[in-house]
Design an enzyme around this catalytic site. Structure first.
Site: not given
Lengths: 376, 354, 139
Positions: B87, B119, B242
């Protein structure tokens, strides 16, 4: 010769006019058939190219053959070489060679960027390299390879500043002490401010003529060009087999001496290109005045002072007289001429009969050497 | 039910090589707190990795890709896709991937594209690469997740928004250090975090980013995958999720039945921060640096907006030798030059110069 | 005016392989490795256009730091610059990066990394190319 410095009230063309007028007056009023202009920075810093026509017209020479010669810091010497070839070929009788730079109209970052164009733009300048960076890299390597002390270049700076005290055209007329050198702020390790010649606005002009074209009566002995040479090496420092050996400087000095049928012992003074102190050492070595790694030692024992074995920077050199960029070679030849004419006043080298001048472009990528002789 | 939703290619695929990159600068969270909260309040991590002035997603991707190539011992002209998920692509329009492909020597007979899904842009690229290789369209594809994450000065994200990521070369299972047993993707429209076009910093829904977003998506994706592959937490030696902060991955691991020791090797967030699209993937590289042949690994990414990709992986006999061919991830983690907030502000372009 | 000295898009594009990955040349006559590429072997003077991928490893031949940067590089200053002796022979000028607290000396072993060399202003293209850093401690 105009004093080198910040001429806020003078433009490029006015600097040129003053220098040319002074040179023509000094020559006894000779009218040139051609004007050779040595300049590098006008396109970048003054937005001006085509200086030949501009300056011929502005200085009262409208109509003469005129053009710009560009070889970075060696431009002055290369321009004189071009005039010399034209005169000796018989094509011309009288020529003027002008060196001119107008530096102070732009901010320092722009000046650095303009100077960086004299490096290899695709392989040096793109990495943020400028002439100072090249000099710093060479000096770092020199100190390492030859085990020379950190302050080994101090003598060049001190000698130049000493000689500039009595030069009315000099930018800095103040002697410096070793402690000042040792304490000076760093520009780019190991270069400090006293290793770097200060850029300034400047203009100087020479009138060259064939012997036959000279007036019968003149006030000063006319100096003879006994040797004239230009050589080149790789533009990028990294493309040279041994970056510490300035091969262009060696070759052009050798060629000029060969032409003049002279050897090193005959040279009474050597106006070398000390835009950075390391180049004084490297130039002395390249010409053969010192073995590789020993050039700096000549600055330790008075050998390069006015009364020394091989005087250099007799009016302060680029370091203290000021660095007028492409005009450097013209200042050197004008100063050497004054020496041989016995007009150097307090800066006079005793019994100067033969002078060698050498200017370097792009950290030694181009070198132009001239040998001047006082007529018997 | 679950087995029909699992993603399994015709030809089994795996990772032929992998490589990490983490820049060397570190901004301690307490330094951010010093500037914005008088040093008060709890800190979400120890410190985060910050990219230097000459680094961005392109340069970082190139180094990670070179590490992956070295491990795969692959001629780069064998690669048929170079895909970079991020990103923080340096250009809004002009691919990161073409520069990376050129730099590693994969051009010109290759697909190249940039991926974007907050993400999880990197794991999305891995899934697509599995399809590319698993269908037989190509033998090798490169998938990268890399970020130089943005956080508004003073915002909670500024403590954690780090820089780093990883590259994976997806190839046939027989040439893999780690085979992909199956994967699963789960997506809903959940606006927990976004950055509008032409904005410098993202916005987020504060506590909304937790339960309905991060936890719900990872939990569902992991459970579906484990059900389909008939595995439970105890079948995996390692798991990596994550990592937006230290708390979230620890909590989701526990909720899925994993012990702390299963996630320890891949839990890099305390020392490098949240590397966004690189987060789960760089954690996986750290696991592959220590895993033994036969070890199973669960990876679940999370991308705001929102979705999760879950992967069931198994290390092969090729892993121990191949991993020696490039620097281990911990050597990047340990390479550390601490900076203060002022230097950080300069590096990240937060100084107002006009 | 925050531009690189050489900012032409096509000029950078033309050099992309050598800039991104140190792709030089090898002389088919005397096997001298050439960087930057120059098509004529500096050793034997013969035609040399075969591409050669340099390893990127070398050692510092000389180094300095630029504090007074030319326009276009000021946002990155101060920056270290070196001449590096590549292990295949040639010298190359480039910036050093990721120095951290390590002292750089002549002889320091370095490796090539591809980094951002600069940008053509706020809106222009980004320029990438080789830099060198001290060799990363392995594993």
């Amino acid at each position: 010769m105009m004093p080198v410095g910040e001429h806020w009230d003078l433009s490029l063309r006015h600097l040129a006019l003053d220098a040319i007028s002074a040179a023509r007056a000094d020559s006894g009023g000779l009218r040139p058939q051609a004007l050779y202009v040595a300049n590098v920075l006008a396109p970048a810093l003054s937005g001006q190219s085509h200086l030949g026509a501009l300056l011929a017209d502005f200085t009262g020479l409208r109509g003469v053959e005129a053009s710009t010669i560009e070889a970075s810091g060696a431009s002055g010497g290369v321009a004189v070489r071009q005039a010399y070839l034209a005169l000796t070929s018989g094509a011309l009788d009288v020529a003027i060679v002008l060196g001119v730079e107008k530096i102070t109209d732009k901010a320092s970052g722009q000046v650095q960027a303009a100077l960086a164009t004299s490096t290899d733009s695709e392989y040096e300048a793109v990495h943020g390299v400028t002439p100072s960076t090249q000099a710093a890299l060479l000096m770092q390597r020199y100190l390492y390879e030859h085990g020379a002390p950190k302050d080994s270049m101090a003598g060049f700076s001190m000698t130049a500043h000493q000689n500039a005290v009595t030069n009315p055209n000099a930018m800095f007329r103040k002697a410096i002490r070793h402690e000042q050198y040792a304490r000076a702020p760093i520009i780019s390790e190991p270069l400090n401010t006293f290793d770097v010649a200060p850029l300034g606005d400047g203009a100087a002009a020479l009138v060259l003529a064939r012997a036959a074209a000279l007036p019968n009566r003149h006030d000063y002995p006319q100096v003879v060009i006994a040797g004239s040479a230009v050589s080149t090496s790789a533009l990028a420092v990294h493309d040279r087999p041994n970056p510490l050996h300035l091969t262009a400087a060696s070759q052009s000095a050798e060629a000029a001496m060969l032409q003049a049928s002279l050897s090193l012992e005959d040279i009474g003074l050597f106006e070398l290109h000390d835009s950075f102190s390391i180049f004084a050492a490297l130039s002395l070595e390249a010409a053969g005045f010192a073995a590789p790694g020993h050039g700096w030692k000549l600055a330790q024992n008075g050998d390069i002072s006015l009364a020394g074995k091989i005087p250099i920077s007799t009016f302060g050199g680029s370091k203290a007289r000021g660095d007028p960029g492409a005009a450097t070679g013209i200042y050197q030849l004008a100063e050497a001429t004054l020496q041989l004419q016995g007009r150097a006043n307090e800066n006079q080298v005793p019994n100067a009969a033969i002078a060698m001048t050498q200017c370097l472009g792009g950290s030694g990528a181009t070198a132009s050497t001239h040998i001047l002789r006082r007529p018997n | 039910m679950a087995e029909t939703k699992i993603l399994k290619p015709i030809r089994e695929a795996g990772f032929a090589g992998y490589g990490a990159y983490i820049p060397q600068y570190r901004l301690p969270a307490k330094e951010v707190a010093r500037v914005w909260t008088d040093g008060k309040g709890s800190l979400p991590i120890n410190e985060k990795a910050v990219a230097g002035l000459d680094e961005d997603v392109i340069t970082m991707s190139i180094e990670a890709a070179r590490n992956a190539l070295a491990r795969a011992a692959l001629d780069p002209t064998e690669i048929r896709a170079v895909w970079v998920g991020s990103e923080s692509h340096p250009y809004a329009v002009k691919p990161t991937s073409t520069v990376v492909a050129e730099a590693i020597g994969a051009t010109p007979h290759t697909q190249a594209a940039d991926w974007e899904f907050a993400c999880k842009a990197g794991t999305e690229a891995i899934q697509a690469a599995i399809g590319f290789v698993g269908s037989g369209m190509a033998n090798y594809a490169l998938a990268i997740g890399m970020d130089t994450a943005q956080g508004r000065p003073g915002d909670a994200l500024e403590y954690t928004a780090g820089a780093g990521g990883a590259a994976f070369i997806i190839g046939p299972a027989e040439d893999a250090v780690c085979v992909i047993e199956g994967s699963y993707s789960y997506a809903t429209d959940t606006p927990d975090f976004w950055r509008r076009a032409n904005e410098t910093y993202p916005e987020h829904g504060e506590r909304f980013t937790g339960e309905p977003a991060y936890f719900s998506h990872i939990q569902t994706a992991a459970e579906f995958l484990m059900e389909a592959t008939e595995t439970t937490a105890s079948d995996y030696r390692f798991a990596v999720f994550h990592q937006p902060n230290t708390k979230f991955p620890v909590r989701i691991a526990k909720s899925l039945g994993f012990e702390q020791e299963q996630i320890e090797a891949g839990l890099l967030v305390p020392d490098i921060g949240n590397t966004y699209a690189g987060s789960a993937m760089v954690g996986l590289t750290s696991i592959l640096d220590v895993a033994e042949p036969g070890d199973r690994i669960l990876m679940v990414s999370y991308g705001s907006g929102a979705g999760s990709d879950a992967f069931s992986l198994r290390a092969t006999d090729l892993l121990p030798e191949r991993r020696e061919a490039a620097p281990g991830t911990l050597s990047y983690v340990k390479r550390r030059t601490e900076i203060d907030y002022a230097t950080y502000a300069r590096f990240r372009g937060k100084l107002v110069l006009k | 005016m925050n531009r690189l000295a050489s900012m032409e898009t096509s000029q950078h594009w033309r050099l992309r392989q050598q800039r991104y990955a140190l792709v030089g040349e090898v002389c088919p006559h005397c096997t001298t490795k050439i960087f930057p590429p120059r098509d004529i072997c500096p050793d034997c003077g013969e035609d040399a256009r075969d591409l050669y991928q340099f390893s990127g490893r070398g050692e510092v031949y000389s180094h300095t730091t630029v504090y007074q940067a030319p326009s276009g590089h000021s946002s990155n200053a101060p920056y270290p610059v070196a001449i590096v002796r590549l292990e295949e022979g040639p010298l190359v000028t480039a910036q050093l990066t990721d120095i951290g607290d390590q002292p750089v000396e002549i002889g320091t072993q370095v490796e090539m990394v591809t980094r951002k060399l600069g940008a053509d202003g706020e809106r222009g293209m980004l320029v990438y190319g080789y830099k060198f850093r001290p060799i990363l401690a392995e594993r």
